[in-house]
Scaffold this motif. Structure first.
Motif, PDB file in Angstrom:
ATOM      1  N   GLU A  99       0.847  -1.192   0.000  1.00 47.74           N
ATOM      2  CA  GLU A  99       0.000   0.000   0.000  1.00 47.74           C
ATOM      3  C   GLU A  99       0.879   1.236   0.000  1.00 47.74           C
ATOM      4  OE1 GLU A  99      -3.351   2.240   2.819  1.00 47.74           O
ATOM      5  OE2 GLU A  99      -2.511   0.297   3.400  1.00 47.74           O
ATOM      6  N   THR A 100       0.697   2.076  -0.994  1.00 50.19           N
ATOM      7  CA  THR A 100       1.497   3.296  -1.101  1.00 50.19           C
ATOM      8  C   THR A 100       1.123   4.259   0.011  1.00 50.19           C
ATOM      9  OG1 THR A 100       1.651   3.025  -3.501  1.00 50.19           O
ATOM     10  CG2 THR A 100       2.136   5.209  -2.598  1.00 50.19           C
ATOM     11  N   GLU A 121       6.047   2.113   1.015  1.00 49.44           N
ATOM     12  CA  GLU A 121       5.039   1.065   0.875  1.00 49.44           C
ATOM     13  C   GLU A 121       4.830   0.408   2.239  1.00 49.44           C
ATOM     14  OE1 GLU A 121       5.813  -1.764  -2.134  1.00 49.44           O
ATOM     15  OE2 GLU A 121       6.245  -0.267  -3.687  1.00 49.44           O
ATOM     16  N   ASP A 127      -1.282  -9.591   4.192  1.00 47.66           N
ATOM     17  CA  ASP A 127      -0.841  -9.530   2.789  1.00 47.66           C
ATOM     18  C   ASP A 127      -0.031 -10.756   2.403  1.00 47.66           C
ATOM     19  OD1 ASP A 127      -2.089  -7.074   2.603  1.00 47.66           O
ATOM     20  OD2 ASP A 127      -0.268  -5.928   3.081  1.00 47.66           O
TER      21      ASP A 127
END
Length: 446
Positions: A99-100, A121, A127
């Motif tokens: 996720e940025t 990130e 994840d």
């Protein structure tokens, strides 16, 4: 100045104890949240020092030569934060793109870093594939020269955000306040409700037992005063009834002697007048005793069909060749005293038949009350006498003939019967002429 005496079990003491209990339970719930919620109850990420550690490590490695960065990253690692450096992203074996994270969304980190990283990130344990040993929180930072830094806390050491923690603490305080307020108001409202029910019962049952004193000191004082008043009223009624019974007994003897002596009067006209007066006096005595007995006699409350009772009255008058117009529902169950109610309505219809004619009756059901209206098309009565007619022995008709004027106890008896059921009987002159008698009864479920 109001004096607060907490040593006595009064309303002020109970309110103070309720507030103190709410505060203590709020503190207890917050303590349990901290003990039971585990990691979620810990300080937020911004308060743990991890962001400062990440910023310091990033600045140190960014200033170091590339050939020393890996060794420095290993040296910067500790049990709370593992640090890895690699010139490429691939060796980290990440599960995919993370996720940025915009650096502006993390003010603490943005202020501590010397230069803005090229990319940030974030990864969460979910994840990674299920059961993977690498399933941890991880922050990937791409430095200005394109190399990558990985920061991995072995376990979560931070809790909810400050806003969420304050929200939970506020909710716990609200729960504590509501819980204590509910218990406190029940302890205070319960005795008040029982006191109110007992007071209403005494209004319809003069032989009701005294109320048990309970609740705060002020309420117990009120109950004691009410019990004293109730005992005095009961004693007064008993003495009055006993007195009237004695008067009735004493009057019957001279009346009987007057009738016997009247038998010796030779003038038939004088004899007839004497016997008429004796009968009149006897009737008045019997009516008065009946009225006062009705006030003290208690009829059992029972559910019955009020509409059917009124239809029965209509049929009874029809059998006497008297038409009483009736409008209302075919059935309507009511919790009350049917005999007393029937006697009151019969009295109102009798008055309409005797003094006016064309009696009409209507039954109306509303949300909170039941209305029984008896109206006629007569001349009505003076406005000043609308309440006076409920005074015992008051008569609008001035003659002493009981066949035309009555004794003056019919309407007072009817109102007494209605008030025994928690209702009210009132009289109104109709705008178009005639008299309207309205009985208002409370609904049972109110």
């Amino acid at each position: 100045m109001i004096r607060l005496d907490l040593r006595r079990d009064g309303i002020s003491r109970r309110i103070a104890l309720t507030i103190i209990a709410a505060m203590l339970i709020s503190v207890l719930l917050n303590f349990l949240f901290v003990q039971v919620a585990g990691v979620w109850a810990r300080p937020p990420l911004s308060k743990t020092g991890l962001l400062e550690q990440i910023a310091v490590t990033a600045r140190m490695l960014e200033a170091a030569p590339r050939d020393q960065r890996e060794r420095l990253a290993n040296a910067a690692s500790n049990p709370q934060l593992q640090v890895q450096w690699n010139p490429e992203r691939a060796p980290f074996a990440l599960p995919g793109p993370g996720e940025t994270i915009e650096i502006e969304t993390v003010p603490e980190l943005h202020e501590l870093l010397a230069t803005r990283p090229r990319r940030l990130e974030g990864f969460q344990p979910g994840d990674w594939p299920k059961g993977s040993p690498d399933a941890h929180y991880k922050l990937m930072m791409q430095m200005a020269d394109g190399s990558w830094l990985a920061f991995t806390p072995p376990y979560r050491s931070w809790g909810l955000s400050t806003g969420m923690r304050l929200t939970i603490i506020g909710l716990l305080a609200l729960v504590a306040a509501v819980l204590v307020a509910w218990v406190g108001t029940r302890q205070l409202a319960g005795p008040l409700q029982r006191f109110a029910r007992a007071a209403r019962r005494f209004g319809s049952d003069l032989r009701a037992p005294p109320i048990r004193p309970e609740g705060p000191h002020e309420l117990r004082q009120a109950i004691t005063a009410f019990n004293t008043m109730q005992a005095q009223i009961q004693h007064f009624i008993a003495e009055r009834t006993q007195m009237l019974a004695a008067i009735s007994h004493d009057l019957r003897a001279p009346l009987t002697r007057m009738r016997l002596r009247g038998e010796f009067i030779e003038d038939p006209e004088q004899q007839r007048k004497l016997f008429r007066d004796v009968d009149e006096m006897q009737h008045m005595i019997n009516a008065a005793l009946s009225f006062f007995r009705d006030e003290t006699r208690l009829e059992t409350t029972t559910p019955f069909d009020l509409a059917e009772l009124l239809w029965t009255l209509v049929d009874d008058y029809r059998d006497q060749q008297i038409e009483v117009a009736f409008t209302g529902p075919a059935n309507l169950v009511y919790q009350g005293r049917p005999l007393g109610l029937k006697r009151a309505v019969t009295n109102l219809i009798d008055n309409a038949v005797k003094y006016a004619g064309a009696p009409q009756m209507r039954l109306i059901s509303t949300t909170h009350t039941l209305l029984i209206e008896v109206s006629d098309q007569g001349p009505g009565i003076p406005d000043a006498a609308l309440e006076e007619v409920f005074v015992p022995f008051f008569r609008l008709e001035s003659s002493r003939n009981r066949n035309t004027g009555g004794v003056g106890l019919g309407l007072p008896s009817a109102r007494t019967a209605i008030r025994e059921q928690g209702g009210e009987l009132t009289l109104h002159n109709r705008p178009g002429g005639g008299l309207l008698a309205r009985i208002e009864l409370p609904r049972v479920n109110d």
